[in-house]
Write an enzyme that holds these catalytic residues in place. Structure first.
Site, mmCIF file in Angstrom:
data_model
loop_
_atom_site.group_PDB
_atom_site.id
_atom_site.type_symbol
_atom_site.label_atom_id
_atom_site.label_comp_id
_atom_site.label_asym_id
_atom_site.label_seq_id
_atom_site.Cartn_x
_atom_site.Cartn_y
_atom_site.Cartn_z
ATOM 1 N N SER A 96 0.195 -0.373 -1.040
ATOM 2 C CA SER A 96 -0.116 -0.836 -2.327
ATOM 3 C C SER A 96 -1.402 -0.176 -2.776
ATOM 4 O O SER A 96 -2.282 -0.049 -2.101
ATOM 5 C CB SER A 96 -0.271 -2.258 -2.509
ATOM 6 N N TYR A 145 -4.099 -10.862 0.572
ATOM 7 C CA TYR A 145 -2.868 -9.746 0.160
ATOM 8 C C TYR A 145 -3.016 -8.402 0.582
ATOM 9 O O TYR A 145 -2.558 -7.693 1.316
ATOM 10 C CB TYR A 145 -2.269 -9.997 -1.031
ATOM 11 N N LYS A 196 -2.281 -5.507 3.730
ATOM 12 C CA LYS A 196 -1.704 -3.942 3.385
ATOM 13 C C LYS A 196 -2.358 -3.155 4.429
ATOM 14 O O LYS A 196 -2.108 -2.085 4.742
ATOM 15 C CB LYS A 196 -1.530 -3.716 2.021
#
Ligand code: UDP
Length: 339
Positions: free
Chosen positions: A125, A149, A153
């Site tokens: 991302s 989050y 990643k």
């Protein structure tokens, strides 16, 4: 053609990628535990592709189940989507995010290693860039997580980098997505967030269809042309085709890579509202509220590396993104819930 294992297969981006992979001739086996998606997706995929999807219900954290799937289907590559993706929730439930996003990735990689599979495409991302210092963002820009989050990643990318260093049989592609929006041109599959949408376009879609009263615009005092946040929105079918291009690259040549998947074009919140009103013919009323914590003013990709390495460029513009989102939203006002 090779068989590809798709994890998180009934989710938003994966379900579109499933169709793109099949259109490119790959055999696809999907895995999902429906923790954030609906089994109705499988019916829609059957309808769109004209064949019954090969599907296994399992969590990527269940190592024994994943190993069994490798033994039965013998995939030659994995496209790994299965992950939680809500930034705010990740702040509240960090362990759930590390367990699913990092634990799931490790379990899938262990099964791959045990079955001699090394080709892996990873959903990363643009959030790994944190607060971008320069625009457009290139892949060599500094990275840093601003929430759990994003951290999962970055750790995922690190796991794949270290695997590649340990054993050249690992051929991995990290795809840094910008802002995926829109839906399949048929309007039969699309994004179906549970509860109140966190992201802009699904929220706008629900306002246009009358499910919500008004959009809340988070801040109109950013240093951008109209004061609202600017993002690189990318049509989900362009993104899906980017995965096909990445997978082909892994089959055609040695080497791992990390590329942005974006259009290179930034649009503001108010640009999206105006485009959606045009596409839908519906009003999208909004109220301006303070900035949302953690948001950046502007973020858009330099898409040159993907063009050069994969021969891939996004083809669809903002009007197509809105028109396809609206077709999906109008035909499925309650998402997959109404079946
Ligand atoms: N945004 C907004 N209202 C919403 C959701 C998002 O004004 O209900 C804005 C947000 O501040 C940002 C842009 O829309 O400028 C895109 O937000 P989204 O959550 O879709 O993506 P991300 O922030 O992760 O890039």
């Amino acid at each position: 053609m090779p068989t590809v294992l798709l994890t998180g297969a009934t989710g938003y981006i994966a379900s579109h990628t499933w169709l793109a992979l099949q259109a490119a001739g790959f055999d696809v086996v999907g895995v999902d535990d429906f923790s954030n998606s609906s089994p109705v997706v499988l019916e829609r995929l059957a309808e769109l592709s004209g064949r019954a999807p090969q599907f296994e219900r399992a969590s990527v954290c269940n190592a024994a189940a994943i190993s069994g799937i490798f033994a039965r289907h013998r995939p030659q590559a994995v496209v790994h989507f299965a992950a939680f993706k809500a930034v705010g929730e990740s702040v509240e439930r960090p362990l759930a995010y590390y367990a699913n996003n990092v634990g799931g990735l490790v379990a899938v990689c262990e099964a791959m290693q045990a079955h001699g599979v090394g080709r892996f495409v990873f959903s990363s991302s643009a959030t790994v860039y944190g607060q971008p210092e320069t625009l457009p963002i290139r892949e060599d820009a500094p990275v840093g997580a601003t929430n759990p989050y994003g951290a999962t990643k970055l750790i995922g990318e690190g796991v794949l980098r270290d695997l590649g260093r340990a054993d050249p049989a690992w051929q991995t592609a990290c795809l840094r997505y910008f802002n995926p929006v829109g839906a399949h041109e048929s309007g039969r599959i699309g994004e179906d967030p549970r509860g109140v949408p966190n992201n802009l376009m699904p929220y706008v879609a629900q306002v246009a269809v009358g499910r919500r009263e008004a959009l809340t615009v988070y801040g109109n005092d950013y240093p951008t042309p109209d004061g609202t946040g600017v993002r690189d929105y990318i049509h989900v079918m362009d993104l899906a085709e980017g995965h096909v291009a990445a997978l082909r690259a892994l089959f055609d040549a040695q080497g791992s890579f990390t590329v942005n998947l974006g259009t290179g074009q930034g649009y503001s919140v108010l640009d999206v509202v105006a485009a959606y009103e045009r596409a839908s013919g519906q009003p999208v009323p909004y109220v301006v509220a303070p900035r949302r914590a953690g948001d950046v003013a502007a973020c858009w990709a330099d898409p040159a590396a993907a063009a050069q390495r994969l021969g891939w460029r996004a083809q669809r513009g903002l009007d197509a993104m809105c028109a396809d989102s609206w077709r999906w939203q109008q035909g499925n006002p309650q998402g997959y819930g109404a079946g």
